[in-house]
Design an enzyme around this catalytic site. Structure first.
Site, mmCIF file in Angstrom:
data_model
loop_
_atom_site.group_PDB
_atom_site.id
_atom_site.type_symbol
_atom_site.label_atom_id
_atom_site.label_comp_id
_atom_site.label_asym_id
_atom_site.label_seq_id
_atom_site.Cartn_x
_atom_site.Cartn_y
_atom_site.Cartn_z
ATOM 1 N N SER A 79 0.830 -1.199 0.000
ATOM 2 C CA SER A 79 0.000 0.000 0.000
ATOM 3 C C SER A 79 0.872 1.259 0.000
ATOM 4 O O SER A 79 1.754 1.396 -0.847
ATOM 5 C CB SER A 79 -0.961 -0.042 1.195
ATOM 6 O OG SER A 79 -2.021 0.864 1.029
ATOM 7 N N ASP A 195 -5.407 -3.626 -2.838
ATOM 8 C CA ASP A 195 -4.401 -3.334 -1.815
ATOM 9 C C ASP A 195 -3.813 -4.607 -1.197
ATOM 10 O O ASP A 195 -4.549 -5.510 -0.776
ATOM 11 C CB ASP A 195 -5.058 -2.480 -0.724
ATOM 12 C CG ASP A 195 -4.064 -1.781 0.169
ATOM 13 O OD1 ASP A 195 -3.229 -2.466 0.787
ATOM 14 O OD2 ASP A 195 -4.130 -0.547 0.250
#
Length: 307
Positions: A79, A195
């Protein structure tokens, strides 16, 4: 006749002397001892976890490690950790990274749109995030970065962890940072990715698999407790924070050194806390520096006789 005899005796005496003279001993070359081999050095990986705006703490950590002259041989990020990690891996310069981070604004990352919300699979496309990385990184492909790098994403269809260590840097960062419900999923090599924090928010195992001898992990997890949840975005981000925090609990225990900047009260989209997050990262890394050096010394002592 007498002269001839004398001459023969002289010749015989010379020949006898030549036969009896010891042969010259060749000079022995001086003994040159080889210089001692330098001790083996461990491969140190820096693993940067997810946490959106709290990722500015990663910048402070990198700056402090650079000041402490602790080398970073591999960067693995999930991320926002992939975003900060990729920008650093491109140049290996914390000052360049800090300059880019200070310029980064929320609008550089979040391209919200009505049609995206109604027709898409997230509130924002993520194209703006990809373009930001493309503009800031002087290197287009991961394999050409100055420091070896990998981003971690999640296969939305099958729930598998996907390690992105080749191909376009910007695309990998966008995929790794596609917070579910906030950013649209990203197509990479036929996979629909979101993610990486969904499956591995602090990917220590990826660093080990890539040959790291010592893993320094940075945890910027949020204090999960939150009461001011009032809209869909709040619900999405809170659910994401809970998911990220829980899957990181086991992973971070496998790091050799864990750095945990005190930024847990900063919400995921609060970009007003940059300076504070960076300072928290600096302070936490300085505290951890002696532990990293001790881990390096232990590794060298263990492997010195094997080189």
């Amino acid at each position: 006749m007498r002269v001839t005899a004398i001459c023969l005796l002289a010749i015989l005496s010379v020949l006898t002397a030549c036969r009896s003279a010891p042969a010259p001993v060749p000079a022995q070359p001086p003994v040159v001892s080889e210089p001692p081999k330098p001790p083996p050095q461990p491969r140190i990986a820096l693993v940067l976890g997810g946490g959106a705006a709290r990722g500015f703490a990663h910048v402070g950590v990198i700056r402090a490690l650079e000041q402490e002259k602790i080398p970073i041989d591999l960067v693995v990020g999930t991320s926002v950790g992939s975003l900060i990690g990729a920008l650093y891996a491109a140049e290996g310069d914390s000052f360049e990274l800090e300059w880019a981070a200070f310029q980064l604004q929320k609008d550089d990352l979040f391209d919200y749109g009505v049609m995206t919300v109604v027709m898409g699979m997230g509130l924002a496309k993520g194209e703006r995030l990809e373009q930001f990385v493309r503009n800031r990184s002087k290197v287009a492909n991961i394999e050409d970065l100055k420091i070896p790098f990998a981003a971690v994403a999640t296969d939305l269809n099958w729930g598998a962890k996907v390690v992105l260590d080749r191909g376009p840097v910007a695309r990998a960062v966008r995929a790794s940072s596609a917070i579910p419900g906030v950013f649209q999923p990203v197509q990479v090599d036929g996979k629909l990715l979101i993610d990486g924090g969904v499956v591995d928010n602090i990917p220590v195992s990826v660093a080990r698999a890539k040959g790291a001898d010592i893993v320094v992990a940075v945890d910027i997890g949020e204090n999960v407790g939150r009461t001011n949840i009032t809209n869909l975005v709040d619900v999405t981000l809170q659910a994401t924070s809970i998911m990220f925090t829980l899957n990181a609990e086991h992973a971070k225990k496998d790091a050799d050194v864990l750095i945990a900047p005190r930024v847990g009260d900063v919400t995921m989209l609060d970009f007003s806390q940059k300076k504070r997050c960076m300072q928290a990262g600096i302070e936490a890394a300085r505290v951890a520096a002696p532990k990293i050096r001790a881990a390096v010394e232990r590794w060298i002592a263990l492997h010195a006789g094997r080189s």
